[in-house]
Structure formats: structure tokens, C-alpha cells
Design a protein around this motif. Structure first.
Motif, PDB file in Angstrom:
ATOM      1  N   GLY A 156       0.796  -1.206   0.106  1.00  7.98           N
ATOM      2  CA  GLY A 156      -0.101  -0.092  -0.094  1.00  7.98           C
ATOM      3  C   GLY A 156       0.854   1.189   0.079  1.00  7.98           C
ATOM      4  N   LEU A 157       1.935   1.344   0.619  1.00 12.77           N
ATOM      5  CA  LEU A 157       2.818   2.474   0.774  1.00 12.77           C
ATOM      6  C   LEU A 157       3.345   2.777  -0.487  1.00 12.77           C
ATOM      7  CD1 LEU A 157       4.327   4.872   2.181  1.00 12.77           C
ATOM      8  CD2 LEU A 157       5.768   3.064   2.958  1.00 12.77           C
ATOM      9  N   GLU A 158       3.896   1.663  -1.305  1.00 11.17           N
ATOM     10  CA  GLU A 158       4.236   1.923  -2.753  1.00 11.17           C
ATOM     11  C   GLU A 158       3.327   2.259  -3.538  1.00 11.17           C
ATOM     12  OE1 GLU A 158       6.979  -0.646  -5.873  1.00 11.17           O
ATOM     13  OE2 GLU A 158       6.115  -1.704  -4.083  1.00 11.17           O
ATOM     14  N   VAL A 159       2.030   1.778  -3.643  1.00  6.12           N
ATOM     15  CA  VAL A 159       0.925   2.261  -4.267  1.00  6.12           C
ATOM     16  C   VAL A 159       0.699   3.683  -4.165  1.00  6.12           C
ATOM     17  CG1 VAL A 159      -1.554   1.923  -4.847  1.00  6.12           C
ATOM     18  CG2 VAL A 159      -0.155   0.029  -4.700  1.00  6.12           C
ATOM     19  N   ALA A 160       0.675   4.138  -2.849  1.00  4.66           N
ATOM     20  CA  ALA A 160       0.251   5.401  -2.450  1.00  4.66           C
ATOM     21  C   ALA A 160       1.117   6.380  -3.070  1.00  4.66           C
ATOM     22  CB  ALA A 160       0.022   5.546  -0.938  1.00  4.66           C
ATOM     23  N   GLN A 161       2.561   5.804  -2.758  1.00  4.63           N
ATOM     24  CA  GLN A 161       3.535   6.940  -3.476  1.00  4.63           C
ATOM     25  C   GLN A 161       3.379   6.819  -4.693  1.00  4.63           C
ATOM     26  OE1 GLN A 161       6.679   4.780  -1.367  1.00  4.63           O
ATOM     27  NE2 GLN A 161       7.064   6.577   0.079  1.00  4.63           N
ATOM     28  N   ALA A 162       3.104   5.979  -5.363  1.00  2.00           N
ATOM     29  CA  ALA A 162       2.926   6.055  -6.954  1.00  2.00           C
ATOM     30  C   ALA A 162       1.904   6.928  -7.346  1.00  2.00           C
ATOM     31  CB  ALA A 162       3.088   4.511  -7.526  1.00  2.00           C
ATOM     32  N   ALA A 163       0.847   7.122  -6.505  1.00  2.00           N
ATOM     33  CA  ALA A 163      -0.257   7.922  -6.789  1.00  2.00           C
ATOM     34  C   ALA A 163       0.078   9.323  -6.544  1.00  2.00           C
ATOM     35  CB  ALA A 163      -1.425   7.503  -5.951  1.00  2.00           C
ATOM     36  N   GLU A 164       0.850   9.492  -5.536  1.00  2.00           N
ATOM     37  CA  GLU A 164       1.266  10.846  -5.557  1.00  2.00           C
ATOM     38  C   GLU A 164       2.233  11.463  -6.282  1.00  2.00           C
ATOM     39  OE1 GLU A 164       3.059  13.051  -1.479  1.00  2.00           O
ATOM     40  OE2 GLU A 164       3.969  11.488  -2.062  1.00  2.00           O
ATOM     41  N   ALA A 165       3.231  10.342  -6.994  1.00  2.00           N
ATOM     42  CA  ALA A 165       4.083  10.756  -8.062  1.00  2.00           C
ATOM     43  C   ALA A 165       3.271  11.201  -9.241  1.00  2.00           C
ATOM     44  CB  ALA A 165       5.175   9.697  -8.222  1.00  2.00           C
ATOM     45  N   ILE A 191      -2.333   2.401   7.695  1.00  2.00           N
ATOM     46  CA  ILE A 191      -2.700   3.713   7.429  1.00  2.00           C
ATOM     47  C   ILE A 191      -1.772   4.718   7.792  1.00  2.00           C
ATOM     48  CG2 ILE A 191      -4.630   5.408   7.403  1.00  2.00           C
ATOM     49  CD1 ILE A 191      -6.534   3.268   7.688  1.00  2.00           C
ATOM     50  N   ARG A 192      -1.284   4.665   8.973  1.00  2.00           N
ATOM     51  CA  ARG A 192      -0.491   5.668   9.486  1.00  2.00           C
ATOM     52  C   ARG A 192       0.749   5.747   8.780  1.00  2.00           C
ATOM     53  NH1 ARG A 192       3.937   6.359  12.116  1.00  2.00           N
ATOM     54  NH2 ARG A 192       4.730   4.134  12.116  1.00  2.00           N
ATOM     55  N   GLN A 193       1.530   4.456   8.409  1.00  2.00           N
ATOM     56  CA  GLN A 193       2.581   4.592   7.640  1.00  2.00           C
ATOM     57  C   GLN A 193       2.435   5.402   6.252  1.00  2.00           C
ATOM     58  OE1 GLN A 193       3.913   0.537   7.192  1.00  2.00           O
ATOM     59  NE2 GLN A 193       4.081   0.119   9.434  1.00  2.00           N
ATOM     60  N   ILE A 194       1.455   5.205   5.650  1.00  2.00           N
ATOM     61  CA  ILE A 194       1.266   5.837   4.466  1.00  2.00           C
ATOM     62  C   ILE A 194       1.033   7.267   4.593  1.00  2.00           C
ATOM     63  CG2 ILE A 194      -0.501   6.414   2.662  1.00  2.00           C
ATOM     64  CD1 ILE A 194      -0.960   3.220   2.700  1.00  2.00           C
ATOM     65  N   LYS A 195       0.239   7.599   5.620  1.00  5.60           N
ATOM     66  CA  LYS A 195      -0.019   9.029   5.887  1.00  5.60           C
ATOM     67  C   LYS A 195       1.497   9.946   6.422  1.00  5.60           C
ATOM     68  CE  LYS A 195      -1.143  12.945   7.307  1.00  5.60           C
ATOM     69  NZ  LYS A 195      -1.449  14.354   6.557  1.00  5.60           N
ATOM     70  N   ALA A 196       2.335   9.306   7.038  1.00 10.24           N
ATOM     71  CA  ALA A 196       3.641   9.851   7.486  1.00 10.24           C
ATOM     72  C   ALA A 196       4.525   9.770   6.328  1.00 10.24           C
ATOM     73  CB  ALA A 196       4.269   8.779   8.608  1.00 10.24           C
ATOM     74  N   ALA A 197       4.247   9.072   5.124  1.00 12.02           N
ATOM     75  CA  ALA A 197       5.353   9.037   4.090  1.00 12.02           C
ATOM     76  C   ALA A 197       4.933  10.054   2.903  1.00 12.02           C
ATOM     77  CB  ALA A 197       5.461   7.891   3.427  1.00 12.02           C
ATOM     78  N   LEU A 198       3.559  10.320   2.910  1.00 13.39           N
ATOM     79  CA  LEU A 198       3.064  11.286   1.804  1.00 13.39           C
ATOM     80  C   LEU A 198       2.990  12.762   2.105  1.00 13.39           C
ATOM     81  CD1 LEU A 198       2.387   8.567   0.408  1.00 13.39           C
ATOM     82  CD2 LEU A 198       0.002   9.399  -0.005  1.00 13.39           C
ATOM     83  N   LYS A 199       3.358  13.684   1.283  1.00  9.48           N
ATOM     84  CA  LYS A 199       2.887  15.044   1.369  1.00  9.48           C
ATOM     85  C   LYS A 199       1.557  15.356   1.076  1.00  9.48           C
ATOM     86  CE  LYS A 199       7.966  15.942   0.231  1.00  9.48           C
ATOM     87  NZ  LYS A 199       8.876  16.513  -0.552  1.00  9.48           N
ATOM     88  N   ILE A 200       0.803  14.614   0.317  1.00  5.53           N
ATOM     89  CA  ILE A 200      -0.397  15.244   0.048  1.00  5.53           C
ATOM     90  C   ILE A 200      -1.488  14.607   1.216  1.00  5.53           C
ATOM     91  CG2 ILE A 200      -0.113  15.078  -2.496  1.00  5.53           C
ATOM     92  CD1 ILE A 200      -1.224  12.226  -2.869  1.00  5.53           C
ATOM     93  N   PRO A 201      -2.457  15.165   1.125  1.00  3.83           N
ATOM     94  CA  PRO A 201      -3.484  14.567   2.347  1.00  3.83           C
ATOM     95  C   PRO A 201      -3.971  12.963   2.149  1.00  3.83           C
ATOM     96  CG  PRO A 201      -4.280  16.749   1.433  1.00  3.83           C
ATOM     97  CD  PRO A 201      -2.859  16.315   0.542  1.00  3.83           C
ATOM     98  N   VAL A 202      -4.075  12.344   3.307  1.00  8.55           N
ATOM     99  CA  VAL A 202      -4.608  10.933   3.268  1.00  8.55           C
ATOM    100  C   VAL A 202      -6.032  10.975   4.097  1.00  8.55           C
ATOM    101  CG1 VAL A 202      -4.159   8.925   3.971  1.00  8.55           C
ATOM    102  CG2 VAL A 202      -2.061  10.012   3.238  1.00  8.55           C
ATOM    103  N   ILE A 203      -6.990  10.216   3.568  1.00  9.93           N
ATOM    104  CA  ILE A 203      -8.117  10.155   4.107  1.00  9.93           C
ATOM    105  C   ILE A 203      -8.231   8.811   4.605  1.00  9.93           C
ATOM    106  CG2 ILE A 203     -10.679  10.287   3.313  1.00  9.93           C
ATOM    107  CD1 ILE A 203      -9.453  12.734   3.458  1.00  9.93           C
ATOM    108  N   GLY A 204      -8.766   8.530   5.526  1.00  7.56           N
ATOM    109  CA  GLY A 204      -8.592   7.348   6.034  1.00  7.56           C
ATOM    110  C   GLY A 204     -10.275   6.639   6.045  1.00  7.56           C
TER     111      GLY A 204
END
Length: 372
Positions: A156-165, A191-204
Motif C-alpha cells: 500500500g505504501l508503494e501504491v500510495a507513493q506512486a499515486a502521489e508521484a 494507514i499511519r505509515q502511508i500518512k507519514a510518508a506522503l506529502k499530499i493529504p490522506v483520507i482514512g
């Protein structure tokens, strides 16, 4: 678009309450009912890019927006980045403020076509899909994801970072994998790990049925807002509860809200065949938490018109007043293990294997366990 604060740019609060696009549920009357109780942003049902590109009449009908909706989003899923780009070009010409990419739908009918959760398997495809969508419109693009395909592939973290990129304005994270059913606890740490890594907002998202659930998710994960899914079914007051921290629903408010929903249903669908059947599921959900509800549920399953359903609601409310049962009982408890026992969406999606454009609502009358 102000990527650092896309919600305020849309006129939303910094910590918005979003209503998920629920297949077979999120028509205009349902969206309007939730918005009236405080939902900041609602979405039409998930759209298939393939159906959109083939100009499916039913799909285009799903894109209808009511004049009362001040802000509205649309969610789309596609089998390829190219299809996503072409679909977003079409959606950008319609009256939506924002477009969400579904990368989390677990339904087999969706996944086997390469859509929904199937996208999670390939972060490079995630990147290209979001890029294609962003290139097709100036409207903010978001992505709804899960933590991975299964517990052995938690990417999920890799996927979220890809979406941000790729240019996503925000990411919504459902705290389960595609293979998890609703009995699996939501993985707040994921979810916390993704929120901590992204610069864009994260919705839970996931297992949010009362304001305590929202408080707990925010405290553990630090998410910027939440998306309500199953918790809003039969309980549009949940949005008000979260903002006001008050679970009280009295019989007068209940009757007014349900009758208003019925009136909007009549306005939207008129007397066409199936309109009353489509409303039955909502009435069964609305009945949850009230005393002596079994006769009402049985009568609802036999209701042949929206007018008849309205009479049932009025009679039931009057019965509650005469019995001095003036407040709805809590729908969930705080005790661990019992707080998320009511999961009607599990029945609708997994057991009926519903997909995009396939509501299967005619089967609800025989699935009486949905109202229990």
C-alpha cells in the motif's frame, strides 16, 4: 489546484467528511440525505470506464446530478491507463468538481477485468493511471486504494507513493487488503505509515460506524479526514454525530428524514417499476435500532409503491410514540469485538458478487438477514 490543501480549494473543511461511492446505494436521494446531515463531499456510484467509452445509457444515467448538490465527485475504474485517460476526458466535461480513481473494489466481477483492486498489483500501472487521469483534466484527481492484494503483498505504501508521484491531489486508504473480508480488523498502522510518508493529504476509510471510531483512527494514523462507507447505510445521522459528538436520533427526526428520503426517491424515479423495491433496502437499514421493528420490516418487504412505504413509516413512527420509545438505540457498542457487527454491505457485495452497474437489488427481499 492547491495540492497542499486541495480540500479548502474545493470549498471543503480542512478535515472533510466524505461519503464513499457505494455501488447500488449512492444515488441522488441517498447522497442528498447524507449531505443534509453533514457529509462534505459525496460521489456518484463507481463508474466503469469501459461502459463509459461504449456509451452505456445506464452508466450515463448514473452521472446525473441534482440541482441541490453544491459539490459532487465521481469515481471511475479502468482496465488500463489509456482507458482511464479517455474516460476522464469524458467525465471532465460533466458537472463534477473532482474525480476519484478506484483501485480498491474487491468484487470479483470488477477484479477479473483488471479493474478495482487488480490495479494494486502493479505500482507502475498505478503511476501511469494517475498520470493519464491528471493529463486529461484540470480537476483534482484522487485515488482510493487498499493496503495491498493480500497479507503477503502489503504494498500500500508503494501504491500510495506512486499515486502521489502521478499527480493525485489526495489518497483515500481503506485499511484492509483486497483479500480481507469485513471481519478482518482495519490495519491502522498501515494507514499511519502511508500518512507519514506522503506529502499530499490522506483520507482514512474502514469500520467507521460512530464518532469514537473516527477519533481513534485520527489519533492513531493522523489522517487528514475520513470517508464513511457502510456506516452511512441507514444512518445518515452519522455525519452529524461525528461533527457534534451526539448519537441521539429521536423518532421525530427519524420520521422526517426517512419521509424526506422517500420524497426525493419519488422525485427521482416517479412510479416506474422497481422504485419501491430499490427503496426497500434503505427502509430496512433505517429500521435498525428501533423496538418492535419486525412487523415494520415484514411490511416493507411487501410494499409495492413509494406512497405505501411512506404510510408504513408514518404508522411505525406513531406506534413508537404511543409506546414511549422516542429514541433510537445505539447501532454499535464500544466493546471490542462487537462494535462492527452490522455489515449489510458484506451481503450486498460479496454474497451477491455485485459489480459496476449490477445492483442485484431484486434479491434483497429474500435476503432478510440484511435487516437483522
Amino acid at each position: 489546484m492547491n495540492k497542499s490543501n486541495p480540500f479548502e480549494a474545493l470549498g471543503l473543511p480542512r478535515d472533510p467528511l466524505l461519503l464513499a461511492p457505494l455501488a447500488g446505494v449512492s444515488d441522488h436521494p441517498f447522497r442528498r440525505s447524507c449531505a443534509a446531515q453533514g457529509a462534505d463531499l459525496t460521489y456518484v456510484e463507481m463508474i466503469s470506464a469501459t461502459a463509459l467509452l461504449y456509451e452505456s445509457r445506464r452508466t450515463y444515467d448514473m452521472l446525473k446530478r441534482h440541482s441541490s448538490e453544491s459539490i459532487l465527485g465521481v469515481q471511475v475504474t479502468a482496465a488500463s491507463a489509456d482507458d482511464m485517460g479517455r474516460a476522464v476526458e469524458i467525465l471532465a466535461r460533466h458537472d463534477f468538481e473532482t474525480i476519484d480513481i478506484n483501485m480498491g473494489c474487491p468484487v470479483k466481477k470488477v477484479v477479473k477485468t483488471g479493474c478495482g483492486s487488480a490495479i494494486l498489483r502493479d505500482p507502475e500501472r498505478v503511476l501511469k493511471t494517475v498520470q493519464a487521469a491528471c493529463s486529461a483534466t484540470d480537476k483534482p484527481i484522487s485515488a482510493k486504494i487498499r493496503l495491498g492484494w493480500d497479507q503477503h503483498s502489503l504494498n500500500g505504501l508503494e501504491v500510495a507513493q506512486a499515486a502521489e508521484a502521478g499527480g493525485a491531489a489526495w489518497v483515500t486508504v481503506h485499511g484492509r487488503t483486497r483479500s480481507d473480508d469485513y471481519g478482518m480488523p482495519v490495519n491502522l498502522e498501515g494507514i499511519r505509515q502511508i500518512k507519514a510518508a506522503l506529502k499530499i493529504p490522506v483520507i482514512g476509510n474502514g469500520n467507521l460506524f460512530q464518532f469514537e471510531d473516527v477519533d481513534h483512527m485520527k489519533a492513531v494514523t493522523g489522517v487528514d479526514g475520513v470517508m464513511i462507507s457502510r456506516g452511512a447505510m441507514g444512518n445518515p445521522w452519522l455525519f452529524k454525530e461525528i461533527r457534534r459528538r451526539d448519537k441521539t436520533v429521536n423518532v421525530d427526526e427519524w420520521e422526517e428524514t426517512v419521509l424526506r428520503h422517500l420524497a426525493w426517491q419519488q422525485e427521482e424515479y416517479g412510479d416506474q417499476p422497481g422504485a419501491a423495491v430499490c427503496m426497500r433496502k434503505h427502509l430496512l437499514w433505517y429500521a435498525k435500532g428501533w423496538q418492535g421493528v419486525k412487523p415494520f420490516r415484514e411490511a416493507v418487504n411487501e410494499a409495492g409503491s413509494l406512497g405505501g412505504a411512506g404510510e408504513l413509516v408514518r404508522n411505525f413512527a406513531e406506534q413508537l410514540r404511543k409506546s414511549q420509545y422516542l429514541f433510537r438505540a445505539p447501532l454499535v457498542q464500544n466493546e471490542a469485538g462487537s462494535r462492527f457487527a452490522w455489515d449489510p454491505k458484506y451481503e450486498m457485495d460479496r454474497r451477491l458478487d455485485r459489480g459496476v452497474g449490477d445492483d442485484g437489488l431484486e434479491n434483497l427481499a429474500v435476503h432478510e438477514e440484511l435487516s437483522v
